[in-house]
Design a protein around this motif. Structure first.
Motif, PDB file in Angstrom:
ATOM      1  N   THR A 178      13.597  -5.117  15.136  1.00  0.00           N
ATOM      2  CA  THR A 178      13.584  -3.900  14.325  1.00  0.00           C
ATOM      3  C   THR A 178      14.707  -3.899  13.288  1.00  0.00           C
ATOM      4  O   THR A 178      14.542  -3.327  12.203  1.00  0.00           O
ATOM      5  CB  THR A 178      13.668  -2.640  15.206  1.00  0.00           C
ATOM      6  N   LEU A 179      15.839  -4.538  13.588  1.00  0.00           N
ATOM      7  CA  LEU A 179      16.903  -4.634  12.589  1.00  0.00           C
ATOM      8  C   LEU A 179      16.468  -5.516  11.424  1.00  0.00           C
ATOM      9  O   LEU A 179      16.704  -5.197  10.256  1.00  0.00           O
ATOM     10  CB  LEU A 179      18.183  -5.173  13.222  1.00  0.00           C
ATOM     11  N   ARG A 180      15.825  -6.633  11.738  1.00  0.00           N
ATOM     12  CA  ARG A 180      15.317  -7.494  10.664  1.00  0.00           C
ATOM     13  C   ARG A 180      14.318  -6.741   9.773  1.00  0.00           C
ATOM     14  O   ARG A 180      14.363  -6.818   8.551  1.00  0.00           O
ATOM     15  CB  ARG A 180      14.640  -8.738  11.264  1.00  0.00           C
ATOM     16  N   ILE A 181      13.388  -6.030  10.418  1.00  0.00           N
ATOM     17  CA  ILE A 181      12.374  -5.288   9.659  1.00  0.00           C
ATOM     18  C   ILE A 181      13.028  -4.221   8.796  1.00  0.00           C
ATOM     19  O   ILE A 181      12.717  -4.074   7.605  1.00  0.00           O
ATOM     20  CB  ILE A 181      11.351  -4.655  10.623  1.00  0.00           C
ATOM     21  N   LEU A 182      13.934  -3.455   9.386  1.00  0.00           N
ATOM     22  CA  LEU A 182      14.586  -2.379   8.648  1.00  0.00           C
ATOM     23  C   LEU A 182      15.339  -2.930   7.439  1.00  0.00           C
ATOM     24  O   LEU A 182      15.223  -2.410   6.325  1.00  0.00           O
ATOM     25  CB  LEU A 182      15.548  -1.636   9.571  1.00  0.00           C
ATOM     26  N   ALA A 183      16.122  -3.992   7.655  1.00  0.00           N
ATOM     27  CA  ALA A 183      16.945  -4.540   6.579  1.00  0.00           C
ATOM     28  C   ALA A 183      16.083  -5.063   5.436  1.00  0.00           C
ATOM     29  O   ALA A 183      16.389  -4.849   4.256  1.00  0.00           O
ATOM     30  CB  ALA A 183      17.842  -5.654   7.122  1.00  0.00           C
ATOM     31  N   GLN A 225       3.543   2.932   4.042  1.00  0.00           N
ATOM     32  CA  GLN A 225       2.462   1.981   4.297  1.00  0.00           C
ATOM     33  C   GLN A 225       2.677   0.660   3.569  1.00  0.00           C
ATOM     34  O   GLN A 225       2.213  -0.383   4.031  1.00  0.00           O
ATOM     35  CB  GLN A 225       1.125   2.607   3.894  1.00  0.00           C
ATOM     36  N   SER A 226       3.409   0.686   2.473  1.00  0.00           N
ATOM     37  CA  SER A 226       3.690  -0.554   1.748  1.00  0.00           C
ATOM     38  C   SER A 226       4.629  -1.474   2.517  1.00  0.00           C
ATOM     39  O   SER A 226       4.744  -2.660   2.191  1.00  0.00           O
ATOM     40  CB  SER A 226       4.291  -0.231   0.375  1.00  0.00           C
ATOM     41  N   TYR A 227       5.299  -0.943   3.526  1.00  0.00           N
ATOM     42  CA  TYR A 227       6.186  -1.770   4.341  1.00  0.00           C
ATOM     43  C   TYR A 227       5.435  -2.493   5.463  1.00  0.00           C
ATOM     44  O   TYR A 227       6.022  -3.299   6.192  1.00  0.00           O
ATOM     45  CB  TYR A 227       7.298  -0.922   4.974  1.00  0.00           C
ATOM     46  N   ALA A 228       4.165  -2.196   5.642  1.00  0.00           N
ATOM     47  CA  ALA A 228       3.416  -2.717   6.788  1.00  0.00           C
ATOM     48  C   ALA A 228       3.376  -4.242   6.802  1.00  0.00           C
ATOM     49  O   ALA A 228       3.455  -4.867   7.873  1.00  0.00           O
ATOM     50  CB  ALA A 228       2.000  -2.152   6.798  1.00  0.00           C
ATOM     51  N   GLU A 229       3.240  -4.856   5.634  1.00  0.00           N
ATOM     52  CA  GLU A 229       3.169  -6.316   5.584  1.00  0.00           C
ATOM     53  C   GLU A 229       4.452  -6.951   6.124  1.00  0.00           C
ATOM     54  O   GLU A 229       4.418  -7.924   6.881  1.00  0.00           O
ATOM     55  CB  GLU A 229       2.921  -6.775   4.153  1.00  0.00           C
ATOM     56  N   THR A 230       5.593  -6.387   5.742  1.00  0.00           N
ATOM     57  CA  THR A 230       6.878  -6.881   6.270  1.00  0.00           C
ATOM     58  C   THR A 230       6.938  -6.709   7.778  1.00  0.00           C
ATOM     59  O   THR A 230       7.357  -7.612   8.509  1.00  0.00           O
ATOM     60  CB  THR A 230       8.043  -6.129   5.604  1.00  0.00           C
ATOM     61  N   MET A 231       6.511  -5.560   8.272  1.00  0.00           N
ATOM     62  CA  MET A 231       6.541  -5.295   9.713  1.00  0.00           C
ATOM     63  C   MET A 231       5.666  -6.294  10.472  1.00  0.00           C
ATOM     64  O   MET A 231       6.093  -6.874  11.480  1.00  0.00           O
ATOM     65  CB  MET A 231       6.068  -3.868   9.981  1.00  0.00           C
ATOM     66  N   ALA A 248      12.693  -4.312   4.807  1.00  0.00           N
ATOM     67  CA  ALA A 248      11.790  -3.317   4.218  1.00  0.00           C
ATOM     68  C   ALA A 248      12.535  -2.248   3.433  1.00  0.00           C
ATOM     69  O   ALA A 248      12.153  -1.909   2.307  1.00  0.00           O
ATOM     70  CB  ALA A 248      10.950  -2.669   5.326  1.00  0.00           C
ATOM     71  N   LEU A 249      13.589  -1.698   4.012  1.00  0.00           N
ATOM     72  CA  LEU A 249      14.257  -0.570   3.374  1.00  0.00           C
ATOM     73  C   LEU A 249      15.405  -0.975   2.457  1.00  0.00           C
ATOM     74  O   LEU A 249      15.755  -0.227   1.539  1.00  0.00           O
ATOM     75  CB  LEU A 249      14.790   0.403   4.429  1.00  0.00           C
TER      76      LEU A 249
END
Length: 470
Positions: A170-175, A137-143, A177-178
């Motif tokens: 989705t690649l931008r978000i993944l890179a 849930q902490s990644y939601a802001e980035t998404m 956030a994770l």
């Protein structure tokens, strides 16, 4: 809905899906599973290559446990949810993950996806804290931020290739956030983008070379290896940069780096690299495919879009969609669930029998590769009324309670269910919520696209959608 648990043995005789397993009888007394005839050496390879999905029409005519072969490899398809549950959950220790590494499809042999046994358990333990509910849930802001940025770039009347745009998003978000990385997926020179294309080309079931042993040389294999070598070098650079700048963060890359690099460490250098190789590819590819089909279907169903927006108005109002809203966005969840039923991003799972087993009265010899085809089971009329229709309400009207649990398994199941399931679900929900508030959709492509049978269930051609600002 027609709910059933019976198979046929190829002669029209019924076999109960939950019975006919091992008993006191010697395992040798059980017959082999029926299946379609093939050719010497190559078996059913030409049927698969000519029509990988249509081949399962042939397979299903023989029942729910069906034997076939491809280039001397023996396969058995399991077409009933009860059998899937046995392999993935209740008897999972009797089967190992199979991902064609022996055929040269190596996208991270030492990583979480490809590993088994103690190695898999050790890696899963290292990474699990990054995927808890609170952390996801902490990644939601980035998404939400990246979804907003994409929407801001798209002008009124903009025509997008949904599959390409969602892959970049989705690649931008993944890179970010994770891995706390910035990746430019618009560049053809980006190693991640090139590797994704190479992996999908190498895994294309329409090519006979996909099923040939690794020792059989081919130009396609050499191109694949060159691209993967470049990808691995890029990943090594990222790991080196993180070590140089410090790995005190709580992102997955920092967690991986901290778990290695010292005597008695939890992860080897190969494991660190192969996990980054795997997650950068698989972590965005599956979500982008699911989003592509979700928008393909929404563009054809104004009534669904209207109901979805009504829910957004009620739950989100004038705010930006966030993790706090997601739990109440039940209809959006049903829309995405139904899209993944129709078009499961990972359309087939593979396991290999570690010992002789009996399923539905048939002997499955040790070494047999088991295929668990989501794309077929998800559309089985025994478990779904009008399975070819897009009906999100089938997930909100209580009818799902009458289906076997593994009539739907887009994220796998059992101990090896997808570790990124919560991440992907949150990401897709926030992207759909963000974009549907901003745009009306006009589909310009075939409403029933041809599918490319690679590592995912992606469309063979671009899915083109015109966006109209609201």
């Amino acid at each position: 809905m027609v709910s059933g648990s019976s198979a046929t043995d190829g002669t029209g005789q019924g076999i109960d899906a939950g019975e006919g397993n091992e008993s006191d009888r010697p395992i040798e007394e059980y017959p082999p599973a029926p299946g379609p005839a093939g050719y010497p050496i190559v078996g059913n390879a030409f049927q698969v290559v000519n029509d990988p999905f249509g081949f399962y029409d042939v397979v299903s005519a023989h029942g729910d446990v069906v034997r076939y072969s491809i280039v001397r490899n023996t396969f058995t398809a399991l077409l009933h949810p009860d059998h899937v549950e046995r392999v993935l959950v209740s008897e999972h220790e009797r089967f190992e993950r199979y991902l064609f590494a022996d055929l040269g499809l190596d996208i991270g042999a030492e990583g979480l996806v490809m590993s088994d046994g103690e190695q898999w358990r050790r890696q899963r333990g290292v990474m699990q804290p990054v995927f808890t509910t609170d952390r996801v849930q902490s990644y939601a802001e980035t998404m939400a931020t990246y979804a907003d940025r994409a929407a801001n770039r798209w002008d009124d009347g903009k025509v997008i290739a949904a599959n390409r745009e969602f892959s970049r998003l989705t690649l931008r978000i993944l890179a970010e956030a994770l891995f706390d990385l910035e990746v430019d997926p618009t560049s053809d020179d980006e190693a991640v983008v090139r590797a994704a294309r190479a992996i999908n080309d190498r895994a294309d079931a329409r090519r006979l070379s996909t099923f040939l042993p690794e020792w059989v040389p081919s130009l396609a294999d050499r191109r694949f290896e060159r691209t993967m070598d470049e990808y691995r070098r890029r990943v090594d650079e990222l790991i080196g940069q993180r070590r140089a700048t410090g790995s005190d963060g709580d992102d997955l890359l920092s967690v991986l780096v901290r778990a290695g690099g010292s005597e008695g460490c939890a992860l080897s250098e190969a494991e660190i690299r192969d996990n980054l190789v795997t997650f950068l590819f698989a972590g965005h590819e599956t979500s982008s495919v699911a989003l592509t089909y979700t928008f393909l279907l929404l563009a054809q169903h104004d009534d669904v879009v209207d109901e979805l927006r009504a829910e957004l108005e009620s739950v989100v109002g004038d705010d930006r969609p966030s993790a706090e809203h997601v739990r109440d966005l039940e209809y959006i969840d049903a829309v995405i669930t139904e899209a993944m039923r129709r078009y499961p991003p990972v359309y087939m799972l593979f396991r290999r029998a570690l010992e002789d087993v009996v399923i539905a009265g048939y002997r499955i010899p040790e070494g047999t590769i088991l295929t668990l085809p989501q794309f077929r089971i998800h559309r089985d009329e025994r478990f779904y009324d009008a399975p070819e229709e897009f009906r999100p309400e089938r997930w909100t009207d209580g009818s799902e309670d009458d289906r076997p649990e593994y009539a739907y398994f887009p994220f796998g199941g059992g101990p090896r269910h997808c570790i990124g399931m919560r991440f992907a679900t949150l990401e897709m929900t926030l992207i759909v919520a963000t974009l549907l508030r901003r745009f009306d959709l006009e589909l310009l492509s075939d409403p029933d696209p041809k599918i490319s049978p690679t590592t995912t269930f992606g469309p063979a051609e671009d899915v083109r959608i015109r966006l109209h600002r609201r």
